[in-house]
Write a protein that holds these residues in place. Sequence first.
Motif, mmCIF file in Angstrom:
data_model
loop_
_atom_site.group_PDB
_atom_site.id
_atom_site.type_symbol
_atom_site.label_atom_id
_atom_site.label_comp_id
_atom_site.label_asym_id
_atom_site.label_seq_id
_atom_site.Cartn_x
_atom_site.Cartn_y
_atom_site.Cartn_z
ATOM 1 N N LEU A 37 -10.023 -32.643 26.144
ATOM 2 C CA LEU A 37 -11.041 -31.454 26.379
ATOM 3 C C LEU A 37 -10.701 -30.252 25.570
ATOM 4 C CD1 LEU A 37 -13.284 -30.223 28.114
ATOM 5 C CD2 LEU A 37 -11.622 -29.856 29.976
ATOM 6 N N LYS A 38 -9.321 -29.957 25.439
ATOM 7 C CA LYS A 38 -8.791 -28.616 24.849
ATOM 8 C C LYS A 38 -9.220 -28.823 23.314
ATOM 9 C CE LYS A 38 -5.490 -26.002 25.574
ATOM 10 N NZ LYS A 38 -4.077 -25.141 26.032
ATOM 11 N N GLN A 39 -9.234 -30.257 22.635
ATOM 12 C CA GLN A 39 -9.676 -30.312 21.267
ATOM 13 C C GLN A 39 -11.197 -30.461 21.013
ATOM 14 O OE1 GLN A 39 -7.734 -34.188 20.896
ATOM 15 N NE2 GLN A 39 -6.441 -33.271 19.149
ATOM 16 N N SER A 40 -12.072 -30.644 22.082
ATOM 17 C CA SER A 40 -13.426 -30.498 21.946
ATOM 18 C C SER A 40 -13.859 -29.100 22.177
ATOM 19 C CB SER A 40 -13.877 -31.268 23.446
ATOM 20 O OG SER A 40 -13.613 -32.772 23.340
ATOM 21 N N VAL A 41 -13.121 -28.370 23.022
ATOM 22 C CA VAL A 41 -13.568 -26.859 23.043
ATOM 23 C C VAL A 41 -13.145 -26.242 21.660
ATOM 24 C CG1 VAL A 41 -13.197 -24.785 24.263
ATOM 25 C CG2 VAL A 41 -13.420 -26.741 25.569
ATOM 26 N N ALA A 42 -12.034 -26.572 21.149
ATOM 27 C CA ALA A 42 -11.674 -26.009 19.865
ATOM 28 C C ALA A 42 -12.508 -26.212 18.896
ATOM 29 C CB ALA A 42 -10.227 -26.421 19.697
ATOM 30 N N LEU A 43 -12.843 -27.530 18.926
ATOM 31 C CA LEU A 43 -13.868 -28.072 17.874
ATOM 32 C C LEU A 43 -15.260 -26.948 17.919
ATOM 33 C CD1 LEU A 43 -15.081 -31.784 17.295
ATOM 34 C CD2 LEU A 43 -16.746 -30.101 17.985
ATOM 35 N N CYS A 44 -15.783 -26.593 19.206
ATOM 36 C CA CYS A 44 -16.696 -25.830 19.334
ATOM 37 C C CYS A 44 -16.629 -24.359 18.542
ATOM 38 C CB CYS A 44 -17.105 -25.491 20.846
ATOM 39 S SG CYS A 44 -18.018 -26.872 21.544
ATOM 40 N N LEU A 45 -15.335 -23.820 18.766
ATOM 41 C CA LEU A 45 -15.143 -22.526 17.992
ATOM 42 C C LEU A 45 -15.197 -22.935 16.401
ATOM 43 C CD1 LEU A 45 -14.126 -19.805 18.995
ATOM 44 C CD2 LEU A 45 -11.605 -20.589 18.610
ATOM 45 N N THR A 46 -14.981 -23.733 15.849
ATOM 46 C CA THR A 46 -15.168 -24.125 14.647
ATOM 47 C C THR A 46 -16.752 -24.036 14.288
ATOM 48 O OG1 THR A 46 -13.255 -24.854 13.922
ATOM 49 C CG2 THR A 46 -14.945 -25.478 12.569
#
Length: 346
Positions: free
Chosen positions: A234-243
Motif C-alpha cells: 500500500l505504501k509503494q502504491s501511494v508513493a507511486l501516486c506521488l510520481t
Amino acid sequence: MQKLYFLKYSLISILLSVMFRVEAQSNDLYYRSAQNRLTNMLSGKESLNLREAIYCVENAWFNDKLNKKLFYRQIERYADFCRAVSNSGRIIYSGNDVSSVNAQAAVFAFMTDTIPIQMGDSVYYHLPFGYNADDFAGEKNWSNMFVSTLMATGKGNCHSMPLLYKLIMDELGEKCWLALAPNHMYIKAKTQHIGWYNIELTTGDFPTDAWLMASGYIHLDAVRNGIYTDTLSLKQSVALCLTDLAQGYMRKYGIGNRKFIEDCCNTTLKHYPNYINALLIKAELLTKQYRHLDNKECEEAKKLKEKMDDAYAHIHRLGYRKMPEEMYRKWLKSIKTNIKTPFENF
C-alpha cells in the motif's frame, strides 16, 4: 516624454509579470496541496489511503474541480454492482477463500465482460470498459491516464484500469496487488487452489510471470531488484501516486519548477527506492539541465555530466531496458495467450 513612456511600459511589464506569476502560483497551489497530502500519508502523519491519493493527483490536474463525492460514490456504486454479481452464485469454488475468489471474478467480469441485468420484464446490459488505443499513454491528453476519465468515458489504459480494479476490490474489503512491467501496470492476486496469478485488464487475460519474462523487455535483474512483476505494498502504491503527480505537473507546467518535481520523486524513492519512473524522471531532469548549458567544458557541466551518467548507470544496473512504443503495442496485443482463467466456472 520618452522617460514617461519607458516608465509606463516598465510598469505594465511588471504588472503583467506579477499577474502571470500569481496565476501560476494559484494553479501550482493545487499541486503543492496534493504533494503535502501524499507526503503526510507516507510519513505517517495521515493514514495511507490509495483512493484519496489517486483523487488528489487527478484533482490537482483539474485545478480542484474534480467532484470528490461523485468520485468516491462512483467507486462505491461499482463495488455494489460487483457485490451483487459475486452473490449471484454463478461461481463454483470449494476453497476457504471463496469470498475473495468470488470478488475477483465479479470485478474482472464487471470490467471486461457484458453482463445482463434483469429489471422487471426487461433485460439491460452492463458493457465492459474499453481500451483507449488512440491515446494509451496520455500523449494527447494526460487526463486519459486517470481513473476519473475511465469512469466518465468507459475507456482507459494499463494505468487507470488496474487502479480502478484495485479500488473496487479495496471497497469490497478483498485483497489484490498492483504490479509493474515495462511501461505497464497490472494486477496480481492469489487463490488457495492455484496460488498467484496475473490479471491483465486491457485484454481481459491472465498472462503468467513466465510469459511476461519471455515476451519482452523484463531483464532478470529487474525482477531481482523488484522493478517488475513484484506486488506493490500500500505504501509503494501511494508513493507511486506521488510520481504520477510529478508527471502531471511536468505535462502541465514543464520543468521550470525543478524543485517540486525532484521533491516528489525523492519522496517516492524514500519509500519505494527502486521505482523506475521516479528514477527516470530524475535522470531526465539532469539530462535537460546539462543540454541547456552553453559551455559543456566548464566545471559545473562536468559535475552535472557525471551525475547524469551515474543516474543512468544505476537505472541500467537495476535491469531497466527501454521498450519502444511500437514494441509495446505489439507486446500488448500478444498478451492474448488463451491461458486458462482462474474463474473457469464463472
